[in-house]
Design a protein around this motif. Structure first.
Motif, PDB file in Angstrom:
ATOM      1  N   GLY A  76      45.020 -93.269  30.041  1.00  0.00           N
ATOM      2  CA  GLY A  76      44.625 -94.395  30.885  1.00  0.00           C
ATOM      3  C   GLY A  76      45.203 -94.268  32.288  1.00  0.00           C
ATOM      4  O   GLY A  76      44.523 -94.572  33.284  1.00  0.00           O
ATOM      5  N   SER A  77      46.448 -93.800  32.380  1.00  0.00           N
ATOM      6  CA  SER A  77      47.067 -93.599  33.698  1.00  0.00           C
ATOM      7  C   SER A  77      46.378 -92.467  34.457  1.00  0.00           C
ATOM      8  O   SER A  77      46.161 -92.557  35.671  1.00  0.00           O
ATOM      9  N   ILE A  78      46.026 -91.405  33.746  1.00  0.00           N
ATOM     10  CA  ILE A  78      45.318 -90.296  34.396  1.00  0.00           C
ATOM     11  C   ILE A  78      43.955 -90.760  34.885  1.00  0.00           C
ATOM     12  O   ILE A  78      43.514 -90.391  35.988  1.00  0.00           O
ATOM     13  N   ALA A  79      43.276 -91.583  34.082  1.00  0.00           N
ATOM     14  CA  ALA A  79      41.976 -92.121  34.501  1.00  0.00           C
ATOM     15  C   ALA A  79      42.118 -92.988  35.753  1.00  0.00           C
ATOM     16  O   ALA A  79      41.267 -92.940  36.655  1.00  0.00           O
ATOM     17  N   THR A  80      43.201 -93.759  35.823  1.00  0.00           N
ATOM     18  CA  THR A  80      43.448 -94.584  37.014  1.00  0.00           C
ATOM     19  C   THR A  80      43.625 -93.715  38.251  1.00  0.00           C
ATOM     20  O   THR A  80      43.090 -94.014  39.327  1.00  0.00           O
ATOM     21  N   ASN A  81      44.374 -92.624  38.114  1.00  0.00           N
ATOM     22  CA  ASN A  81      44.557 -91.711  39.239  1.00  0.00           C
ATOM     23  C   ASN A  81      43.246 -91.046  39.644  1.00  0.00           C
ATOM     24  O   ASN A  81      42.995 -90.821  40.829  1.00  0.00           O
ATOM     25  N   ALA A  82      42.419 -90.726  38.651  1.00  0.00           N
ATOM     26  CA  ALA A  82      41.119 -90.129  38.962  1.00  0.00           C
ATOM     27  C   ALA A  82      40.234 -91.117  39.721  1.00  0.00           C
ATOM     28  O   ALA A  82      39.532 -90.750  40.669  1.00  0.00           O
ATOM     29  N   GLU A  83      40.272 -92.377  39.324  1.00  0.00           N
ATOM     30  CA  GLU A  83      39.497 -93.401  40.040  1.00  0.00           C
ATOM     31  C   GLU A  83      39.969 -93.527  41.488  1.00  0.00           C
ATOM     32  O   GLU A  83      39.161 -93.653  42.420  1.00  0.00           O
ATOM     33  N   LEU A  84      41.281 -93.489  41.685  1.00  0.00           N
ATOM     34  CA  LEU A  84      41.835 -93.591  43.036  1.00  0.00           C
ATOM     35  C   LEU A  84      41.452 -92.376  43.871  1.00  0.00           C
ATOM     36  O   LEU A  84      41.112 -92.503  45.058  1.00  0.00           O
ATOM     37  N   LEU A  85      41.482 -91.189  43.259  1.00  0.00           N
ATOM     38  CA  LEU A  85      41.096 -89.974  43.978  1.00  0.00           C
ATOM     39  C   LEU A  85      39.632 -90.042  44.402  1.00  0.00           C
ATOM     40  O   LEU A  85      39.288 -89.703  45.544  1.00  0.00           O
ATOM     41  N   GLY A  86      38.764 -90.489  43.499  1.00  0.00           N
ATOM     42  CA  GLY A  86      37.358 -90.614  43.856  1.00  0.00           C
ATOM     43  C   GLY A  86      37.129 -91.606  44.985  1.00  0.00           C
ATOM     44  O   GLY A  86      36.321 -91.368  45.890  1.00  0.00           O
ATOM     45  N   ALA A  87      37.866 -92.710  44.948  1.00  0.00           N
ATOM     46  CA  ALA A  87      37.722 -93.722  46.005  1.00  0.00           C
ATOM     47  C   ALA A  87      38.211 -93.185  47.347  1.00  0.00           C
ATOM     48  O   ALA A  87      37.603 -93.451  48.394  1.00  0.00           O
ATOM     49  N   ARG A  88      39.297 -92.413  47.335  1.00  0.00           N
ATOM     50  CA  ARG A  88      39.841 -91.878  48.584  1.00  0.00           C
ATOM     51  C   ARG A  88      38.890 -90.842  49.191  1.00  0.00           C
ATOM     52  O   ARG A  88      38.717 -90.785  50.402  1.00  0.00           O
ATOM     53  N   LEU A 134      44.654 -85.109  49.087  1.00  0.00           N
ATOM     54  CA  LEU A 134      43.643 -85.258  48.048  1.00  0.00           C
ATOM     55  C   LEU A 134      43.474 -83.966  47.256  1.00  0.00           C
ATOM     56  O   LEU A 134      43.237 -83.994  46.048  1.00  0.00           O
ATOM     57  N   ARG A 135      43.599 -82.843  47.940  1.00  0.00           N
ATOM     58  CA  ARG A 135      43.545 -81.563  47.227  1.00  0.00           C
ATOM     59  C   ARG A 135      44.701 -81.447  46.236  1.00  0.00           C
ATOM     60  O   ARG A 135      44.511 -81.041  45.077  1.00  0.00           O
ATOM     61  N   ARG A 136      45.895 -81.822  46.684  1.00  0.00           N
ATOM     62  CA  ARG A 136      47.046 -81.769  45.782  1.00  0.00           C
ATOM     63  C   ARG A 136      46.876 -82.736  44.618  1.00  0.00           C
ATOM     64  O   ARG A 136      47.290 -82.446  43.480  1.00  0.00           O
ATOM     65  N   ALA A 137      46.273 -83.889  44.874  1.00  0.00           N
ATOM     66  CA  ALA A 137      46.037 -84.857  43.803  1.00  0.00           C
ATOM     67  C   ALA A 137      45.057 -84.299  42.779  1.00  0.00           C
ATOM     68  O   ALA A 137      45.208 -84.531  41.567  1.00  0.00           O
ATOM     69  N   ALA A 138      44.032 -83.581  43.241  1.00  0.00           N
ATOM     70  CA  ALA A 138      43.073 -82.965  42.317  1.00  0.00           C
ATOM     71  C   ALA A 138      43.752 -81.894  41.469  1.00  0.00           C
ATOM     72  O   ALA A 138      43.474 -81.756  40.266  1.00  0.00           O
ATOM     73  N   GLU A 139      44.657 -81.135  42.075  1.00  0.00           N
ATOM     74  CA  GLU A 139      45.399 -80.124  41.321  1.00  0.00           C
ATOM     75  C   GLU A 139      46.290 -80.772  40.264  1.00  0.00           C
ATOM     76  O   GLU A 139      46.388 -80.281  39.132  1.00  0.00           O
ATOM     77  N   LYS A 140      46.943 -81.859  40.630  1.00  0.00           N
ATOM     78  CA  LYS A 140      47.791 -82.558  39.656  1.00  0.00           C
ATOM     79  C   LYS A 140      46.954 -83.166  38.542  1.00  0.00           C
ATOM     80  O   LYS A 140      47.374 -83.190  37.376  1.00  0.00           O
TER      81      LYS A 140
END
Length: 222
Positions: free
Chosen positions: A97-109, A191-197
């Motif tokens: 659920g936390s990973i999904a939240t981060n993915a949602e934030l990455l998509g929004a950014r 954002l690139r680093r966030a995608a890698e994480k």
């Protein structure tokens, strides 16, 4: 159109000067009219500054305090015995659920940058849509885990698939920012680093869940 309050003062002074000019004659009248005209020009300049040069909206710099700190997803599963299915499901659901939240934030950014000056071409790959699909699938996985109180087949394979997709997104972001201006680099690099994480978190979650499921299978086998 809303007139800025600061322009009211010079316009008021100009009106007063014109009224005074009506009661004067000779040189004083011309001086008063000149001052009134100058004051009117000041008021017009103020209005033009406020109306003719609107403030452009800036893309907010990334605030990583908004991102969920996942740590090592599924690490707590290593401390559970194979028959602790219910606690394992709760741990895996919380981490995913936390990973999904981060993915949602990455998509929004990423979507905030699409179409802005200097970021032309970023929307062609529809990277924000891809990240949104990952978040949606992860939320669906969490629902299945909780509904079945177990680990449905192909769960780990789906996580590995999205981890590979996150790697591709990170590579495309890296390719996009290469050779661009410093401003583009400032916005895209986090954002690139966030995608890698995101990719690393998905692989860790998949590996830890897989180890737990295999251990549970060995425990129940004859």
């Amino acid at each position: 159109m809303r007139i800025p309050p600061i322009s009211i003062l010079p316009l008021t002074l100009a009106l007063i000067a014109l009224v005074i000019a009506g009661y004067t004659t000779g040189l004083s009248m011309y001086v008063t009219i000149g001052l009134a005209a100058a004051t009117v020009l000041v008021g017009i300049a103020v209005i033009f500054q406020y109306v003719g040069s609107p403030e452009t909206k800036q893309v907010p710099l990334e605030n990583f305090s908004l991102w969920a700190d996942v740590g090592e997803p599924g690490a707590e599963l290593k401390r559970l015995s194979p028959d602790d299915i219910a606690p394992a499901v709760r741990i895996a659901s919380a981490d995913l659920g936390s990973i999904a939240t981060n993915a949602e934030l990455l998509g929004a950014r990423i979507s905030l940058l699409v179409g802005r000056e200097g970021f032309e071409g970023l929307g062609e790959e529809k990277l924000h849509r891809q990240v949104e699909n990952i978040a949606r699938d992860l939320n669906a996985v969490v629902k299945k885990l909780r509904a079945t109180n177990g680990f449905p087949p192909k769960t780990m394979a789906l996580l590995e698939q999205h981890a590979a997709q996150s790697d591709r997104i990170a590579n495309k972001l890296f390719g996009f920012e290469r050779g661009k201006s410093e401003v583009v680099h400032i916005y895209v690099e986090p954002l690139r680093r966030a995608a890698e994480k995101l990719s690393r978190d998905l692989r860790l979650a998949s590996a830890n869940m897989s180890d737990f499921v295999q251990g549970a299978a060995k425990e129940t086998s004859p």
